[in-house]
Every structure is written in C-alpha cells, then in structure tokens.
Design a protein around this motif. Structure first.
Motif, short mmCIF file in Angstrom:
data_model
loop_
_atom_site.label_atom_id
_atom_site.label_comp_id
_atom_site.label_asym_id
_atom_site.label_seq_id
_atom_site.Cartn_x
_atom_site.Cartn_y
_atom_site.Cartn_z
N UNK A 265 0.85 -1.21 -0.02
CA UNK A 265 -0.05 -0.05 0.02
C UNK A 265 1.01 1.35 -0.01
N UNK A 266 0.30 2.36 -0.65
CA UNK A 266 0.98 3.47 -0.39
C UNK A 266 0.10 4.63 -0.65
N UNK A 267 0.45 5.87 0.04
CA UNK A 267 -0.50 7.21 -0.08
C UNK A 267 0.24 7.86 -1.05
N UNK A 268 -1.09 8.43 -1.92
CA UNK A 268 -0.60 9.41 -2.95
C UNK A 268 -0.26 10.90 -2.49
N UNK A 269 -0.39 11.25 -1.22
CA UNK A 269 -0.06 12.42 -0.59
C UNK A 269 -0.06 12.53 0.84
N UNK A 270 0.44 13.60 1.52
CA UNK A 270 0.57 13.72 2.64
C UNK A 270 -0.82 14.09 3.47
N UNK A 271 -1.08 13.77 4.56
CA UNK A 271 -2.43 13.69 5.49
C UNK A 271 -3.63 13.28 4.58
N UNK A 272 -3.28 12.27 3.68
CA UNK A 272 -4.38 11.85 2.89
C UNK A 272 -5.13 10.63 3.34
N UNK A 273 -6.51 10.74 3.29
CA UNK A 273 -7.13 9.54 4.23
C UNK A 273 -7.60 8.62 3.18
N UNK A 274 -7.40 7.51 3.44
CA UNK A 274 -7.91 6.28 2.48
C UNK A 274 -8.88 5.33 3.45
N UNK A 275 -10.08 5.08 2.80
CA UNK A 275 -10.81 4.29 3.33
C UNK A 275 -10.96 2.87 2.78
N UNK A 276 -10.86 1.68 3.59
CA UNK A 276 -10.78 0.51 3.32
C UNK A 276 -11.94 -0.28 3.94
N UNK A 277 -12.67 -1.16 3.18
CA UNK A 277 -13.81 -1.92 3.66
C UNK A 277 -13.80 -3.32 3.41
N UNK A 278 -14.45 -4.11 4.13
CA UNK A 278 -14.36 -5.42 4.19
C UNK A 278 -15.93 -5.89 4.63
N UNK A 279 -16.18 -7.15 4.27
CA UNK A 279 -17.40 -7.82 4.80
C UNK A 279 -17.38 -8.21 6.35
N UNK A 280 -18.35 -8.04 7.18
CA UNK A 280 -18.23 -8.29 8.61
C UNK A 280 -19.48 -7.99 9.21
#
Length: 311
Positions: A265-280
C-alpha cells in the motif's frame, strides 16, 4: 384576505418537495397552469441510503395561479428513461438508468383535488440494499396529461437525480486504545499514541524501532460490528507510512479473526485519508490493526485511525 389565507393554508399543508409557496412569479401569474414542482432543479436531487428496507420519495403535480381549482384535476405521468442520454449529453453528466428490478412506482396517475393546489403524492420505492455506494442514477418523470388547465411545457419533466449513499457511523471514540510500542514520550506525548485517534489531522502518532510487528488495538465496552476503517498518512516522510498490514477482530483479546489484509500500500499524498472496507456482520469487542512493514524507515507514523460501521 382570501388570497392571503390561501397562501398560509398552502404553506402548512404541503411538504418541502411539493410546496406551492415557493412558486416563481412566472408560474403563478397565469391561472390554471399545471406543472411539476420537482421540475425545478433544486427539488429533484434525491439522496437515498443503502438500507435493508426500501427508501422512497414522492412526486406529483401542482396548480398555478391565485385561486383554487373548482373541480378535481386528473393527472397522468410517464417514466421516460429515453431522456437520460440527451440529458447527459447536454449537461456533461454520466447518470445511469436505475435498474428496473430495484424500484417500484405506486401509480402514474393522481389528482389535484378541488380546493387544493397540489396533487396527492405518487411514491417511488427504491431497493438500495445491493446498489453500489455513490452510484448516481437519473429518473425522468414527465407530466403527460391534465384533465383541465394548461401544462407548463418548461416545468413538465422532473429529472430526479438519485445518489446512493451509505450511513456510516464512526465508533472510534467509544473504544479504549492500546499499542504494542508507543512513542518515547508516552501516549500523551506530542506524537504519542493518543494522537492516533484524536480526530485531528494536524497531529500524528510516531514510534521508532522498525522493522517490527506493531499493533494498535481498540477495546469496546460492548461488542460492535465494524465493516471499514480509515487511515490518514503522516504530514511528512512517506518512508514511514504503513505498507503491509492485517486487521483483526476478537471477543477475548486472545483469539483473533483476520478480517482484512493489505500489501504494497502507498498514499499518494501527505495527510491523505484512505478508506478500506470488508465484509463483516459479527460483533467484536476488540479490533486490532497490525502493521507488518512500512516503506523502509526505522520509524513508523500515522496521523489517524478510525473504525466505521455501516449498521
């Protein structure tokens, strides 16, 4: 006085989507004009939540002028999906047709009753449960006929712009945070672990000692089901960012169930928020984010970690 009382009555009895009090002067100036209030752009945007039960909205017709109709006015409407392509072309949009198995319309006929200025509402019910988040659909509804009165050609079609959203609840603040290795100044230090969940994008958690397996854990007072988490990168030094990790749930803090994992994984910028989803759908009392690799630094940093439920 009669006109004044009429306006007050209309304001009280009509919903926000079908109010007659906001009629534009050019609509109300001609007595007996029939139109759709939802044909005014601001009234045709519909946000529907992904839910187990059907979500709905209504539409109908309205009577213009200063007087009430003296008899019932029969109205008929048409769902005209053939207008979608032309609308997209002229507005530079990319709305899709709502799948036919995902909605029902209660009727395509209604009445403006004598002594009223708006019709009985027609209900559209949408099954949103399996529709994709952030999907955007266009549903053109056209007023076709009116038993009396003149249909306003410019306000006879409402282009309902339907956006599918999901209810998201951030549960992070309900839990107690622990980490396997904290900042040298402790959890409440300037870059201590408390900064990881303070909901402040101007602070961050920083710790050294990499390469190590580092985990951050949230303990809830009662088991909750989590389906997503958000990570915000640090303000500098991308080599400190997390690269490989796993996300676990547990009800005793000892036996863990892997719910999600990510690599490279990598972030494209600083203080960038990325959301990850999964089934649960299983409620857990503990959730652990375990970072196994970063991008090469001997230190690790992250600005924020949030956990989300869609329930």
């Amino acid at each position: 006085m009669r006109i004044y009382l009429k306006i007050i009555a209309a304001c009280i009895s009509i919903s926000a989507l079908m109010t007659a009090c906001d009629k534009k002067d050019e609509i109300t100036s001609e007595e007996g004009v029939i139109y759709m209030t939802q044909a005014i752009d601001a009234r045709s945007s519909i946000d529907l939540l992904i839910a187990d039960t059907a979500q709905s909205f209504t539409f109908g017709g309205a009577y213009g002028g200063q007087l009430y109709p003296q008899q019932d006015i029969q109205l008929s409407f048409k769902l005209d999906t053939g207008l979608i392509a032309a609308y997209n072309a002229s507005h530079s949009t990319s709305y899709e047709k709502l799948p036919v198995d995902k909605y029902t319309i209660s009727n395509l006929e209604t009445i403006i009753r004598s002594g009223r200025t708006t019709s009985d509402g027609i209900k559209v019910s949408v099954d949103t449960k399996t529709l994709p988040k952030d999907a955007e659909y266009l549903m053109p509804i056209t007023l076709q006929t009116a038993s009396t009165g003149k249909i306003n050609e410019e306000l006879k079609t409402a282009y309902f712009k339907i956006k599918i959203s999901r209810k998201e609840t951030d549960l992070t603040s309900m839990a107690t945070l622990t980490v396997s290795k904290d900042n040298n100044d402790g959890p409440n230090g300037g870059e201590g672990s408390a900064k990881l969940v303070d909901n402040n994008l101007t602070t961050k958690f920083l710790t050294g000692g990499f390469p190590i397996v580092l985990w951050m854990q949230l303990k809830f007072p009662e088991a909750v089901s989590i389906q997503s988490y958000k990570l915000t990168s640090g303000n500098d030094a991308p080599e400190r960012d997390p690269k490989d990790w796993k996300f676990f749930g547990s009800n005793d803090g000892n036996t863990w169930v892997e719910l999600d994992s990510k690599t490279n994984q990598s972030f494209s910028g600083r203080t960038q928020t990325v959301q990850y989803e999964f089934e649960n759908d299983t409620p857990y009392s503990y959730y652990r984010w375990q970072v196994e690799k970063n991008n090469g630094s001997d230190a690790f940093q992250i600005t924020e970690w949030r956990v989300i439920t869609f329930k």
